[in-house]
Design a protein around this motif. Structure first.
Motif, short mmCIF file in Angstrom:
data_model
loop_
_atom_site.label_atom_id
_atom_site.label_comp_id
_atom_site.label_asym_id
_atom_site.label_seq_id
_atom_site.Cartn_x
_atom_site.Cartn_y
_atom_site.Cartn_z
N LEU A 156 -9.97 97.53 130.21
CA LEU A 156 -9.49 98.80 130.70
C LEU A 156 -8.29 99.00 130.38
CD1 LEU A 156 -10.49 97.98 134.47
CD2 LEU A 156 -11.52 99.71 133.15
N SER A 157 -7.41 98.23 129.99
CA SER A 157 -5.95 98.57 129.41
C SER A 157 -6.23 99.35 128.19
CB SER A 157 -5.21 97.50 129.30
OG SER A 157 -5.66 96.53 128.59
N ARG A 158 -7.17 98.80 127.34
CA ARG A 158 -7.52 99.42 126.08
C ARG A 158 -8.31 100.52 125.90
NH1 ARG A 158 -7.22 96.95 121.33
NH2 ARG A 158 -7.33 99.21 120.71
N ASN A 159 -9.10 100.84 127.27
CA ASN A 159 -10.02 101.81 127.37
C ASN A 159 -11.30 101.53 126.29
OD1 ASN A 159 -11.07 104.16 128.48
ND2 ASN A 159 -10.18 105.62 127.23
N SER A 160 -11.45 100.37 126.31
CA SER A 160 -12.55 99.95 125.23
C SER A 160 -13.19 98.49 125.45
CB SER A 160 -12.13 100.05 123.90
OG SER A 160 -13.23 99.55 122.93
N PHE A 161 -14.49 98.37 125.59
CA PHE A 161 -14.88 97.18 125.74
C PHE A 161 -14.96 96.30 124.18
CE2 PHE A 161 -16.97 98.47 129.61
CZ PHE A 161 -16.39 97.32 130.39
N ILE A 162 -14.79 97.14 123.27
CA ILE A 162 -14.59 96.19 121.96
C ILE A 162 -13.39 95.36 121.90
CG2 ILE A 162 -14.24 96.81 119.53
CD1 ILE A 162 -15.74 99.51 119.61
N ILE A 195 -12.44 93.20 123.91
CA ILE A 195 -12.64 91.90 124.30
C ILE A 195 -13.34 91.12 123.57
CG2 ILE A 195 -12.22 92.51 126.91
CD1 ILE A 195 -15.36 92.51 127.20
N GLN A 196 -13.84 91.63 122.43
CA GLN A 196 -14.40 91.07 121.41
C GLN A 196 -13.47 89.78 120.60
OE1 GLN A 196 -16.31 93.73 118.74
NE2 GLN A 196 -17.94 94.08 120.18
N ARG A 197 -14.22 88.72 120.46
CA ARG A 197 -13.35 87.51 119.86
C ARG A 197 -12.28 87.91 118.69
NH1 ARG A 197 -12.84 82.28 120.98
NH2 ARG A 197 -14.81 82.35 122.33
N GLU A 198 -12.99 88.61 117.95
CA GLU A 198 -12.22 89.02 116.54
C GLU A 198 -11.07 90.10 116.84
OE1 GLU A 198 -16.24 91.31 116.72
OE2 GLU A 198 -15.43 89.27 116.85
N ASN A 199 -11.12 91.01 118.11
CA ASN A 199 -10.14 91.86 118.55
C ASN A 199 -9.12 91.44 119.42
OD1 ASN A 199 -11.55 93.80 116.79
ND2 ASN A 199 -13.18 94.26 118.38
N LEU A 200 -9.15 90.30 120.04
CA LEU A 200 -8.45 89.86 120.99
C LEU A 200 -7.00 89.79 120.71
CD1 LEU A 200 -10.49 86.87 123.00
CD2 LEU A 200 -9.85 89.02 123.76
N GLN A 201 -6.52 89.31 119.42
CA GLN A 201 -5.08 89.32 119.10
C GLN A 201 -4.65 90.51 118.81
OE1 GLN A 201 -3.50 86.47 118.84
NE2 GLN A 201 -1.62 87.71 118.29
N GLN A 202 -5.35 91.36 118.44
CA GLN A 202 -4.68 92.78 118.28
C GLN A 202 -4.65 93.54 119.52
OE1 GLN A 202 -7.22 95.39 116.03
NE2 GLN A 202 -5.79 97.16 115.92
N SER A 203 -5.78 93.38 120.29
CA SER A 203 -5.60 93.91 121.86
C SER A 203 -4.35 93.39 122.61
CB SER A 203 -6.86 93.49 122.61
OG SER A 203 -8.15 94.18 121.84
N MET A 204 -4.14 92.20 122.52
CA MET A 204 -3.00 91.60 123.19
C MET A 204 -1.70 92.08 122.67
SD MET A 204 -4.22 90.28 125.82
CE MET A 204 -2.50 89.71 126.19
N GLU A 205 -1.75 92.33 121.40
CA GLU A 205 -0.38 93.04 120.74
C GLU A 205 -0.21 94.34 121.22
OE1 GLU A 205 -0.78 92.66 116.75
OE2 GLU A 205 -0.75 90.37 116.49
N LEU A 206 -1.44 95.01 121.20
CA LEU A 206 -1.20 96.55 121.96
C LEU A 206 -0.97 96.57 123.39
CD1 LEU A 206 -4.24 98.06 120.05
CD2 LEU A 206 -2.01 98.65 119.77
N VAL A 207 -1.33 95.48 124.16
CA VAL A 207 -0.95 95.56 125.62
C VAL A 207 0.38 95.19 125.89
CG1 VAL A 207 -1.38 94.08 127.80
CG2 VAL A 207 -3.28 94.81 126.44
N THR A 208 0.86 94.18 124.88
CA THR A 208 2.30 93.91 124.87
C THR A 208 3.37 94.91 124.66
OG1 THR A 208 1.84 91.53 124.18
CG2 THR A 208 4.07 92.21 123.90
N SER A 209 2.79 95.94 123.68
CA SER A 209 3.77 96.94 123.34
C SER A 209 3.66 98.07 124.20
CB SER A 209 3.56 97.52 121.66
OG SER A 209 2.14 97.87 121.62
N ASN A 210 2.62 98.12 125.01
CA ASN A 210 2.21 99.53 125.71
C ASN A 210 2.48 99.37 127.37
OD1 ASN A 210 1.90 101.42 123.61
ND2 ASN A 210 -0.06 100.33 123.18
N TYR A 211 2.50 98.14 127.59
CA TYR A 211 2.53 97.81 129.10
C TYR A 211 3.30 96.80 129.56
CZ TYR A 211 -1.97 100.19 129.11
OH TYR A 211 -3.29 101.26 128.96
N SER A 212 3.69 96.66 130.79
CA SER A 212 4.48 95.44 131.18
C SER A 212 4.12 94.05 130.85
CB SER A 212 4.67 95.82 132.67
OG SER A 212 3.35 95.24 133.40
#
Length: 101
Positions: free
Chosen positions: A32-38, A40-57
């Protein structure tokens, strides 16, 4: 949760299912924070967490990390409330103020 009449203790599996549910909750929050189910795929988790860190609390990042990280200790919904409690009550208070007007 399904009933297995052959199981000697059907309630024993409930703790495992609860842990799986908390991991699934972490995946849903991340998606939901990334607006994409992609996200949560294992190969995207690191990048997703980096984007959450830079855009959310940090609170949201910590919540997702808590839910998705394997730990030796069993996770609990009770552990989540201190992470989201203040924001939850602030949102609830805002809703109540809007409904009073």
């Amino acid at each position: 949760l399904t009933f297995d009449p052959n199981s000697s203790n059907p309630m024993a599996a409930m703790a495992v299912y609860q842990q799986e549910d908390l991991v699934s909750l972490g995946k849903i929050v991340l998606a939901l924070s990334r607006n994409s189910f992609i996200a949560i795929q294992r190969e995207n988790l690191q990048q997703s967490m980096e984007l959450v860190t830079s855009n959310y609390s940090n609170d949201l990042r910590n919540l997702i990390m808590y839910l998705l990280t394997n730990s030796q200790r069993a996770k609990s919904v009770n552990d989540l409330m201190p992470m989201i409690g203040a924001r939850f009550y602030t949102a609830l208070d805002n809703c109540m103020q809007r409904s009073d007007q």
